[in-house]
Design a protein around this motif. Structure first.
Motif: not given
Length: 608
Positions: A13-30, A46-56
């Motif tokens: 949660v917490a707007h993961g799509d907009a989190d600039a640190a999401l991809v580098p932190t997960w990628t670096g760890a994995i 690859d990262f699944l983006r889905y926050d837009d589905l909650f925007d309604h």
């Protein structure tokens, strides 16, 4: 050169799509964790983006409040007060918890949203031949939802859930009360941190391709302990998950076959019984006399019925604390094989305790057993919510019987007459259960709202809730929530299971009655336990195999003949309560029993 390992990552949660640190932190760890085992191995994430589905439907305090209250009511966060530092205002709750509660509630309540999330994930799975899927927090909910319905999507892939709410009772109701194995998956690893405070929960599954990995950590300056990287980098994840993913371990299918073969060869006990009896409560006014005798009587009867002495565990008096009972309940109900027989017997006090909502106000009642260290708090009670967690995932062909010789509605021990197995709450606790009526100038019992109010006019309501309409009653919690959920049958069919496991529950009395003690000569017993034991012995002496319906009727007849205002109560699957009791001795043993001299007197109140 080997093809890159393709891995799909699903954030929480917490707007993961907009989190600039999401991809580098997960990628670096994995990447680092895989290359510890295969230094030259290429990894493609690859990262699944889905926050837009909650925007309604933007979340607001009203959504937060309702969702947070429902999650608290699930009983998962027993220490919520410690987590929040005593804060009661919703605005004081950490943002990630509010976001999690709100988004989970939105996901659970909106069928179109759930469908859209499943479709997006399943479409993504078709884009590449992913070796593994890593799903954190909310991502684990809709990914499990998708894979449970479309098992081919996860076939022969490794599935890793971390910081997951899949096992949360509130969430599990969205899956019709039961979590099913993902049989087509190569392996499902559930990384569980018991100190993660974002509604996470363990998962109770017995499947050869499922493993729950203990990833307990305490991240400095982070009260929530929900960080995905800390899960990924945990030492136990290093030992269990990354070697297989990197190809350094035996193939999972080979491991599954080896495990299955070991299980088929090993002779696992298929019968267990736990007997709990408490006479000597710390408060002298609450002490009883016959509970320890009840335990020895039931142990003798069960051994006459074929259980071996080593299959029966007993806990008595000061050792029967909340922790002591829960530890033994895990022994009774953890890792239960198919076709097993389990018995729980409890003799002591019972009570109903008030539960608080997010505002700190009493909003419902929970039925509970009263352990030795009971103090009218959820932390020192054995509540239905805890009980549900242990039995709801049992194999369907398990025969689990819970027998309670106690009051569940409270009561007072009275001198000069039969002793009642129930206790009254202290005045500060009782205050939350009352309201002042200024018109008559008197205190009255509050009529508390209950999530199960929709059952009030139905036969199911009386059978499961009783006339007092306690929100949760022992052995009935999962079934009740399923009955109250309009989408229950639809979800159950879609997920391909029969709902949560339902135990057989045999109780000493109805909700509005008391459970009494009885003297057989100079020895004290629970009236119900003694009548039940005599009924079972009498029928077996005649060479009969009684059902639970028979036992209840015979025990009730004995109690009525002695003028006890105490009617035993029996609930459970009809097919099981009408069938012969599961713990029967071989027929030869029954014939030997019939040859024994019979006692000359029936159950009675006096001595010889």
């Amino acid at each position: 050169m080997a093809e890159p390992l393709s891995i799909l990552c699903i954030h929480g949660v917490a707007h993961g799509d907009a989190d600039a640190a999401l991809v580098p932190t997960w990628t670096g760890a994995i990447v680092a964790d895989i290359q510890r085992w295969q230094p030259e191995r290429e990894v493609a994430l690859d990262f699944l983006r889905y926050d837009d589905l909650f925007d309604h439907a933007p979340l607001n305090l009203a959504v937060y409040g309702e969702a947070f209250g429902r999650l608290m009511a699930s009983g998962v966060l027993h220490g919520i007060g410690d987590l929040l530092g005593g804060a009661r205002a919703l605005s004081d709750v950490p943002d990630v918890i509010r976001w999690t509660a709100g988004m989970i509630a939105q996901w659970a309540a909106e069928d179109p949203l759930r469908d859209a999330l499943r479709k997006r994930l399943l479409a993504k799975m078709k884009e590449k031949d992913y070796v593994a899927v890593f799903a954190h927090s909310l991502g684990s909910l809709f990914s499990y939802d998708a894979f449970a319905r479309e098992p081919d999507a996860i076939a022969d892939r490794i599935y890793v859930t971390l910081g997951s709410q899949v096992g949360n009772p509130f969430v599990r109701d969205c899956f019709a009360g039961r979590i099913v194995p993902l049989a087509s998956a190569r392996m499902w690893y559930h990384l569980y941190n018991q100190d993660d405070h974002v509604f996470t929960c363990p998962i109770r599954l017995d499947a050869p391709n499922f493993a729950q990995v203990d990833t307990t950590f305490d991240k400095p300056d982070d009260a929530l302990n929900h960080d995905p990287v800390w899960y990924l980098d945990h030492a136990n994840t290093q030992a269990r998950v990354w070697p297989e993913l990197a190809g350094a371990a035996r193939p999972a299918r080979m491991m599954q076959r080896a495990i299955a073969k070991t299980r088929s060869v090993a002779k696992r006990p298929d019968r267990r019984a736990l007997l709990v009896g408490i006479n000597d409560y710390p408060d002298a006014a609450n002490r009883l006399e016959g509970c320890v005798n009840d335990v020895f009587l039931m142990s003798a009867v069960l051994q006459e019925c074929g259980l071996a002495a080593e299959e029966i565990r007993v806990v008595l008096d000061s050792r029967a604390t909340t922790a002591g009972i829960m530890d033994r309940l895990h022994w009774l109900l953890d890792d239960v094989p198919e076709g097993a027989e389990r018995v729980l017997f409890y003799s002591g006090h019972g009570a109903q305790i008030p539960s608080l909502d997010v505002k700190g106000e009493v909003d419902h009642m929970d039925e509970c057993l009263v352990p030795y260290d009971f103090d009218w708090s959820p932390a020192h009670a054995i509540r239905d919510k805890q009980f549900v967690e242990l039995y709801s995932q049992l194999p369907y062909d398990t025969r689990f019987v819970a027998i309670f010789d106690c009051c569940h509605s409270g009561g007072l021990a009275r001198d000069g007459g039969p002793r009642i197995r129930g206790i009254n709450p202290p005045d500060d606790v009782r205050h939350g259960m009352l309201r002042w009526n200024p018109e008559i100038g008197m205190w009255q019992q509050r009529e508390l709202p209950t999530p199960n109010a929709s059952l009030a006019a139905s036969a199911a309501g009386d059978a499961y809730l009783g006339k007092g309409r306690a929100t949760f009653r022992l052995g009935r919690g999962v079934t009740l929530r399923g009955l109250a959920n309009r989408t229950y049958d639809r979800e159950r069919r879609a997920l391909g299971h029969m709902g949560p496991y339902m135990p057989i529950v045999l109780e000493a009395c109805r909700e509005a009655q008391y459970s009494y003690e009885y003297r057989d000569g100079a020895a004290s017993y629970g009236a119900f336990t003694f009548a039940l034991a005599r009924s079972l012995r009498d029928t077996r002496a005649l060479g009969r195999d009684p059902s639970f319906v028979d036992l209840k009727r015979l025990a009730a007849e004995k109690l009525a003949a002695l003028r006890y205002n105490q009617d035993p109560c029996l609930v459970g699957p009809k097919s099981q309560i009408r069938a012969p009791i599961p713990w029967q001795a071989p027929r030869r043993a029954a014939r030997n029993d019939a040859a024994r001299p019979k006692r000359r007197h029936p159950i009675r109140t006096g001595g010889d």
